[in-house]
Design a protein around this motif. Structure first.
Motif, PDB file in Angstrom:
ATOM      1  N   GLN A   1      74.884 -20.005  61.108  1.00  0.00           N
ATOM      2  CA  GLN A   1      74.970 -19.211  62.340  1.00  0.00           C
ATOM      3  C   GLN A   1      74.732 -20.359  63.500  1.00  0.00           C
ATOM      4  O   GLN A   1      74.742 -20.149  64.698  1.00  0.00           O
ATOM      5  CB  GLN A   1      73.980 -18.131  62.598  1.00  0.00           C
ATOM      6  CG  GLN A   1      74.542 -16.704  62.267  1.00  0.00           C
ATOM      7  CD  GLN A   1      74.539 -16.611  60.735  1.00  0.00           C
ATOM      8  OE1 GLN A   1      73.780 -16.966  59.832  1.00  0.00           O
ATOM      9  NE2 GLN A   1      75.587 -15.939  60.173  1.00  0.00           N
ATOM     10  N   SER A   2      74.256 -21.335  63.062  1.00  0.00           N
ATOM     11  CA  SER A   2      73.895 -22.593  64.032  1.00  0.00           C
ATOM     12  C   SER A   2      75.273 -23.030  64.726  1.00  0.00           C
ATOM     13  O   SER A   2      76.193 -23.049  64.171  1.00  0.00           O
ATOM     14  CB  SER A   2      73.084 -23.720  63.168  1.00  0.00           C
ATOM     15  OG  SER A   2      72.980 -24.874  64.080  1.00  0.00           O
TER      16      SER A   2
ATOM     17  N   PRO B   1      77.135 -28.345  63.120  1.00  0.00           N
ATOM     18  CA  PRO B   1      77.792 -28.528  61.774  1.00  0.00           C
ATOM     19  C   PRO B   1      76.748 -28.919  60.836  1.00  0.00           C
ATOM     20  O   PRO B   1      75.511 -29.177  61.238  1.00  0.00           O
ATOM     21  CB  PRO B   1      78.727 -29.512  61.830  1.00  0.00           C
ATOM     22  CG  PRO B   1      78.811 -30.095  63.288  1.00  0.00           C
ATOM     23  CD  PRO B   1      77.627 -29.482  63.896  1.00  0.00           C
ATOM     24  N   ILE B   2      76.757 -28.463  59.664  1.00  0.00           N
ATOM     25  CA  ILE B   2      75.846 -28.556  58.672  1.00  0.00           C
ATOM     26  C   ILE B   2      75.423 -30.035  58.329  1.00  0.00           C
ATOM     27  O   ILE B   2      74.227 -30.315  58.260  1.00  0.00           O
ATOM     28  CB  ILE B   2      76.362 -28.079  57.066  1.00  0.00           C
ATOM     29  CG1 ILE B   2      76.504 -26.556  57.438  1.00  0.00           C
ATOM     30  CG2 ILE B   2      75.357 -28.398  56.132  1.00  0.00           C
ATOM     31  CD1 ILE B   2      77.262 -25.995  56.095  1.00  0.00           C
ATOM     32  N   TYR B   3      76.368 -31.055  58.481  1.00  0.00           N
ATOM     33  CA  TYR B   3      75.747 -32.457  58.237  1.00  0.00           C
ATOM     34  C   TYR B   3      74.937 -32.726  59.268  1.00  0.00           C
ATOM     35  O   TYR B   3      73.806 -33.489  59.248  1.00  0.00           O
ATOM     36  CB  TYR B   3      77.351 -33.528  58.146  1.00  0.00           C
ATOM     37  CG  TYR B   3      77.871 -33.584  59.589  1.00  0.00           C
ATOM     38  CD1 TYR B   3      77.438 -34.505  60.363  1.00  0.00           C
ATOM     39  CD2 TYR B   3      78.950 -32.623  59.782  1.00  0.00           C
ATOM     40  CE1 TYR B   3      77.949 -34.946  61.583  1.00  0.00           C
ATOM     41  CE2 TYR B   3      79.719 -33.014  60.956  1.00  0.00           C
ATOM     42  CZ  TYR B   3      79.104 -33.941  61.884  1.00  0.00           C
ATOM     43  OH  TYR B   3      79.706 -34.112  63.141  1.00  0.00           O
ATOM     44  N   ALA B   4      75.091 -32.263  60.622  1.00  0.00           N
ATOM     45  CA  ALA B   4      74.281 -32.537  61.752  1.00  0.00           C
ATOM     46  C   ALA B   4      73.081 -31.792  61.612  1.00  0.00           C
ATOM     47  O   ALA B   4      71.708 -32.352  61.950  1.00  0.00           O
ATOM     48  CB  ALA B   4      74.932 -32.095  62.928  1.00  0.00           C
ATOM     49  N   GLN B   5      72.937 -30.777  60.909  1.00  0.00           N
ATOM     50  CA  GLN B   5      71.420 -29.923  60.806  1.00  0.00           C
ATOM     51  C   GLN B   5      70.858 -30.753  59.795  1.00  0.00           C
ATOM     52  O   GLN B   5      69.729 -30.688  60.036  1.00  0.00           O
ATOM     53  CB  GLN B   5      71.768 -28.335  60.151  1.00  0.00           C
ATOM     54  CG  GLN B   5      72.562 -27.660  60.934  1.00  0.00           C
ATOM     55  CD  GLN B   5      72.754 -26.203  60.523  1.00  0.00           C
ATOM     56  OE1 GLN B   5      71.773 -25.756  59.837  1.00  0.00           O
ATOM     57  NE2 GLN B   5      73.867 -25.636  60.524  1.00  0.00           N
TER      58      GLN B   5
END
Length: 119
Positions: A8-9, A12-16
Motif C-alpha cells: 500500500q506504500s 516502490p519496494i526497492y525504495a522501501q
C-alpha cells in the motif's frame, strides 16, 4: 534483520528496502542477506532487491565484497555524509521554492525550520 514492505506504500519496494537501511533500522556493520535470500524472504523479484542493493552501493551506504556479501557502512563514512548533505540540500531547496511561491519571508521559513528541529 527485519525488513517490512507494504504493497500500500507509495514508495516502490526497492525504495522501501533502501529507506529502512538508511533510517538506521539495519545497523552499521550488519551483513545484509544475499540478494536472492532477501527476495525470497520478502516475496519479491530478485530484480527488485538487486535494484535496492545497487542503489545503496552506488550511493555509498553499503559495500559488497565478493563471497562475503553486502555490509551496511558506518555513518562516519565521508561518502555517506555527502549523500545525506545532498538530500538535505534538495529538501531545503524544495521548501524554499515552495515558500517563495506563496510569498513567505526568509524569517518565516527559518521559524518553521527551528520549530521542526525542536520536534
Amino acid at each position: 534483520m527485519k525488513i517490512i514492505i507494504s504493497n500500500q506504500s507509495e514508495l516502490p519496494i526497492y525504495a522501501q528496502i533502501r529507506e529502512q537501511i538508511l533510517n538506521g533500522q539495519i545497523k552499521e556493520g550488519e551483513v545484509l542477506p544475499s540478494i536472492r535470500s532477501m527476495a525470497k524472504d520478502l516475496g519479491v523479484s530478485v530484480i527488485t532487491t538487486t535494484r535496492a542493493y545497487s542503489d545503496l552501493e552506488q550511493e555509498g551506504f553499503i559495500a559488497t565484497m565478493q563471497g562475503k556479501g553486502s555490509v551496511v557502512l558506518s555513518k562516519d563514512n565521508n561518502m555517506l555524509k555527502e549523500q545525506f548533505l545532498m538530500r538535505i540540500e534538495q529538501g531545503i531547496e524544495t521548501a524554499v521554492e515552495s515558500a517563495k511561491q506563496i510569498g513567505m519571508t526568509k524569517n518565516e521559513i527559518q521559524q518553521i525550520l527551528e520549530s521542526v528541529w525542536e520536534q
